[in-house]
Design an enzyme around this catalytic site. Structure first.
Site, PDB file in Angstrom:
ATOM      1  N   LYS A 194       0.859  -1.194   0.000  1.00  0.00           N
ATOM      2  CA  LYS A 194       0.000   0.000   0.000  1.00  0.00           C
ATOM      3  C   LYS A 194       0.890   1.236   0.000  1.00  0.00           C
ATOM      4  CE  LYS A 194      -1.842   2.824   2.785  1.00  0.00           C
ATOM      5  NZ  LYS A 194      -1.762   4.049   1.945  1.00  0.00           N
ATOM      6  N   GLU A 269       9.974   1.068  10.575  1.00  0.00           N
ATOM      7  CA  GLU A 269      11.097   1.986  10.373  1.00  0.00           C
ATOM      8  C   GLU A 269      10.492   3.382  10.429  1.00  0.00           C
ATOM      9  OE1 GLU A 269      13.162   4.637   9.052  1.00  0.00           O
ATOM     10  OE2 GLU A 269      12.997   3.721   7.053  1.00  0.00           O
ATOM     11  N   CYS A 303      14.072  10.302   6.473  1.00  0.00           N
ATOM     12  CA  CYS A 303      14.018   9.944   7.900  1.00  0.00           C
ATOM     13  C   CYS A 303      15.400   9.915   8.540  1.00  0.00           C
ATOM     14  CB  CYS A 303      13.303   8.622   8.084  1.00  0.00           C
ATOM     15  SG  CYS A 303      14.001   7.306   7.088  1.00  0.00           S
ATOM     16  N   GLU A 397      10.356  15.957  15.586  1.00  0.00           N
ATOM     17  CA  GLU A 397      10.775  15.735  14.197  1.00  0.00           C
ATOM     18  C   GLU A 397       9.973  16.660  13.282  1.00  0.00           C
ATOM     19  OE1 GLU A 397      11.370  12.008  11.141  1.00  0.00           O
ATOM     20  OE2 GLU A 397       9.449  12.200  12.132  1.00  0.00           O
TER      21      GLU A 397
HETATM   22  O1  TXE Z   1       2.744   9.492   7.449  1.00  0.00           O
HETATM   23  P1  TXE Z   1       2.076   8.190   8.001  1.00  0.00           P
HETATM   24  P2  TXE Z   1       2.079  10.752   6.714  1.00  0.00           P
HETATM   25  C1  TXE Z   1       6.508  11.762   8.929  1.00  0.00           C
HETATM   26  C2  TXE Z   1       6.583  13.237   8.564  1.00  0.00           C
HETATM   27  C3  TXE Z   1       5.190  13.577   8.130  1.00  0.00           C
HETATM   28  C4  TXE Z   1       4.377  12.683   9.022  1.00  0.00           C
HETATM   29  C5  TXE Z   1       3.030  12.355   8.503  1.00  0.00           C
HETATM   30  O2  TXE Z   1       6.900  13.934   9.719  1.00  0.00           O
HETATM   31  O3  TXE Z   1       4.858  14.924   8.318  1.00  0.00           O
HETATM   32  O4  TXE Z   1       5.133  11.511   9.116  1.00  0.00           O
HETATM   33  O5  TXE Z   1       3.108  11.854   7.155  1.00  0.00           O
HETATM   34  C6  TXE Z   1      -0.292   4.753   5.949  1.00  0.00           C
HETATM   35  N1  TXE Z   1      -2.734   2.009   9.525  1.00  0.00           N
HETATM   36  N2  TXE Z   1       7.020  10.865   7.887  1.00  0.00           N
HETATM   37  O6  TXE Z   1       0.749  11.080   7.262  1.00  0.00           O
HETATM   38  O7  TXE Z   1       0.778   8.462   8.648  1.00  0.00           O
HETATM   39  C7  TXE Z   1      -0.366   5.930   5.030  1.00  0.00           C
HETATM   40  O8  TXE Z   1      -1.505   5.836   4.193  1.00  0.00           O
HETATM   41  C8  TXE Z   1      -2.047   1.610   8.444  1.00  0.00           C
HETATM   42  C9  TXE Z   1       8.192  10.106   8.217  1.00  0.00           C
HETATM   43  O9  TXE Z   1       2.112  10.485   5.293  1.00  0.00           O
HETATM   44  O10 TXE Z   1       3.098   7.492   8.784  1.00  0.00           O
HETATM   45  C10 TXE Z   1       0.967   5.827   4.301  1.00  0.00           C
HETATM   46  O11 TXE Z   1       0.892   4.821   3.307  1.00  0.00           O
HETATM   47  N3  TXE Z   1      -1.473   2.448   7.574  1.00  0.00           N
HETATM   48  C11 TXE Z   1       8.406   8.957   7.283  1.00  0.00           C
HETATM   49  C12 TXE Z   1       1.896   5.363   5.404  1.00  0.00           C
HETATM   50  O12 TXE Z   1       1.072   4.732   6.371  1.00  0.00           O
HETATM   51  C13 TXE Z   1      -1.579   3.761   7.818  1.00  0.00           C
HETATM   52  C14 TXE Z   1       8.117   9.227   5.852  1.00  0.00           C
HETATM   53  C15 TXE Z   1       2.689   6.481   6.069  1.00  0.00           C
HETATM   54  O13 TXE Z   1       1.783   7.367   6.656  1.00  0.00           O
HETATM   55  C16 TXE Z   1      -2.285   4.257   8.927  1.00  0.00           C
HETATM   56  C17 TXE Z   1       6.910   9.996   5.668  1.00  0.00           C
HETATM   57  C18 TXE Z   1      -2.869   3.318   9.808  1.00  0.00           C
HETATM   58  N4  TXE Z   1      -3.533   3.679  10.913  1.00  0.00           N
HETATM   59  C19 TXE Z   1       6.426  10.804   6.671  1.00  0.00           C
HETATM   60  N5  TXE Z   1      -2.245   5.610   8.904  1.00  0.00           N
HETATM   61  C20 TXE Z   1       9.745   8.213   7.432  1.00  0.00           C
HETATM   62  N6  TXE Z   1      10.035   7.669   8.601  1.00  0.00           N
HETATM   63  O14 TXE Z   1      10.493   8.058   6.491  1.00  0.00           O
HETATM   64  C21 TXE Z   1      -1.516   5.964   7.814  1.00  0.00           C
HETATM   65  N7  TXE Z   1      -1.123   4.841   7.150  1.00  0.00           N
END
Ligand code: TXE
Length: 493
Positions: A194, A269, A303, A397
């Site tokens: 996904k 991660e 990250c 962060e």
């Molecule tokens: O991330 P999410 P988002 C951080 C960055 C950003 C914040 C939010 O600070 O502002 O996260 O970004 C899926 N059950 N990072 O909202 O929520 C979602 O659809 C299952 C750090 O995009 O972590 C997407 O596919 N899945 C990061 C994925 O999870 C769920 C990189 C990531 O979403 C879900 C990006 C749930 N309950 C953003 N909720 C890194 N560590 O590299 C969301 N998703």
């Protein structure tokens, strides 16, 4: 200025009415709602994707399960390796197309899409291909007593866990997708991926290429949608493992949900508030170009990139002055312009989050700090002075181009400030004093430590976090534990 021309097949791909990729075909469920894919450099809609409901997720998981039992199980490790290598070849052949899709949906500079995202996807796929033939158990001599001359031996087998759910963020969709796909396929698992709802196109295209590479239908499935779609995947009884990269709150919630689902395996991660320590012996002129590049790559939306600079007090003023000079000169603009070095943030919610931190930083800004008054999610690369380690800018962060800087007096103070964080993904030490460096490394709470470099991932080197930065390790052969069950067999003879 040389702006890249969008390829005709990229335009055609974006114009498609995208569905999900299930059992080797595009599946359209017309009742599902649509999600707009926005180009963050222009704020224009470039495509729409489907928001998968429970029935679609069930269909994709069943397809992956059938393929696990009926197709992939009978493919030998050597053939798995060949097919992953073939996929790597096809990614290479379609590299410009994939790079453009990434840039148009994530705002990543085209040069980064080409030379980092797509090029690394190829390298990682080849690494995982090379692992398929090297997955093995052990032979063990048990210590049981022998009453009548009987003997014992034991062996361990590594067996694929089954269907994996790969949940992917928006910053490096293709490359992180390839980490999950490569890990699953090489160990004999099948996968439902996904992608993030902001950047789903490149993985939909990769799944098509996988079919061309001879990877059987159902081995790789892609469902698009929001977090809800991810939750359906985690709840599915046929999914045996979740591999997630993303934010800490979502990671924690996924971990809890996985535990409630009969202790489903989960690797996470997550984020970081990574430290870069600049020791007194270094030449600031020498280190700054690489440090700045590693920090602001993809506008800081990485990250593992540093968000906290610790500079020895003897070099602090020089560091701040020279870093500010470099940052002021970075050319900001369209990610399709090959001469630009700093593009937009990837999506509107993230833009709002970064704006919130910029506002918070206003009194402490050394350079940058402004939102750019134009179409698209552009902000300036920003350096912020911090005096108190309880400052939220030092603690939280931002995942954007906002970096804090603070001086330190001695190594005891340095380590205590570096470890003052709930995160522990990565850190770097900049010094040529090897004795000092090797004494500091064991004291730093982080999964990856770089010396005179930062934000470099290599498939041969394990990657993952400590503390709230995650659970599990990716790459090298460390991932194999997470994607296989270790079965013990004892034999009496
Ligand atoms: O991330 P999410 P988002 C951080 C960055 C950003 C914040 C939010 O600070 O502002 O996260 O970004 C899926 N059950 N990072 O909202 O929520 C979602 O659809 C299952 C750090 O995009 O972590 C997407 O596919 N899945 C990061 C994925 O999870 C769920 C990189 C990531 O979403 C879900 C990006 C749930 N309950 C953003 N909720 C890194 N560590 O590299 C969301 N998703």
């Amino acid at each position: 200025m040389s702006t890249v021309q969008i390829l005709e097949n990229v335009q055609n791909f974006m114009n498609r009415s995208h569905g999900h990729f299930i059992h080797g075909k595009t599946v359209q469920n017309t009742h599902e709602s649509r999600i707009n894919i926005i180009n963050p450099a222009t704020e224009q809609r470039v495509a729409t994707i489907a928001d998968a409901d429970q029935a679609t997720v069930d269909q994709a998981v069943k397809s992956a399960h059938d393929a696990f039992v009926n197709a992939w199980a009978s493919v030998s490790p050597y053939e798995r390796s060949l097919k992953l290598n073939k996929l790597a070849d096809l990614v290479e052949q379609h590299s410009e197309e994939l790079a453009q899709l990434e840039t148009l949906t994530s705002g990543k500079l085209i040069m980064i899409s080409r030379h980092l995202e797509v090029a690394q996807t190829v390298i990682f796929l080849r690494h995982f291909a090379s692992c398929a033939t090297k997955i093995h158990g052990q032979t063990i001599q048990p210590s049981l007593p022998s009453m009548q001359g009987e003997k014992y031996t034991a062996v361990t087998l590594r067996q694929p866990v089954g269907v994996v759910a790969g949940i992917i963020p928006w910053n490096f969709s293709l490359m992180i997708g390839a980490w999950k796909i490569g890990s699953a396929l090489t160990t004999g698992c099948t996968i439902v991926v996904k992608p993030s709802e902001f950047t789903s196109l490149s993985l939909l295209r990769l799944a098509e290429l996988a079919l061309k590479a001879g990877i059987p239908a159902g081995v790789i499935n892609v469902v698009t949608g929001t977090g809800k779609t991810g939750q359906y995947l985690i709840d599915s009884p046929l999914v045996k493992k979740i591999s997630f990269t993303g934010s800490v709150p979502t990671g924690i919630s996924i971990g809890k949900q996985a535990m409630h689902n009969d202790l489903k395996r989960v690797s996470l991660e997550l984020g970081g508030k990574n430290a870069a320590a600049i020791l007194p012996d270094v030449s600031i002129d020498e280190i700054l170009p690489l440090l700045i590049q590693s920090t602001f790559v993809h506008q800081g939306q990485v990250c593992a990139a540093p968000e906290r600079f610790f500079v020895h007090q003897s070099k602090y003023d020089e560091f701040v002055e020279k870093a500010a000079q470099i940052l002021k000169q970075l050319k900001i603009g369209s990610p399709l312009d090959e001469s630009v070095v700093f593009g937009p943030l990837s999506n509107q919610p993230h833009f709002e989050k970064v704006k919130h931190y910029l506002k918070m930083a206003q009194d402490q800004i050394i350079t940058g700090g402004h939102v750019i008054d134009t179409q698209g999610y552009f902000v300036e690369p920003t350096l912020v002075k911090v005096e108190n380690i309880e400052d939220p800018l030092f603690i939280e962060e931002t995942f954007g181009p906002i970096v804090t800087v603070i001086p330190f007096e001695n190594e005891v103070e340095l380590i205590s400030m570096m470890n003052h964080s709930r995160f522990g993904l990565s850190a770097s030490i900049w010094s040529n004093d090897l004795s000092k460096v090797f004494r500091l490394i064991p004291q730093i709470e982080a999964g990856s430590i770089w010396v005179n470099m930062h934000t470099f991932l290599d498939p041969a080197v394990p990657f993952g976090g400590v503390k709230a930065s995650g659970v599990g390790r990716e790459f090298s052969d460390a991932f194999i534990d997470d994607y296989t069950e270790l079965k013990s067999v004892m034999i009496r003879y």
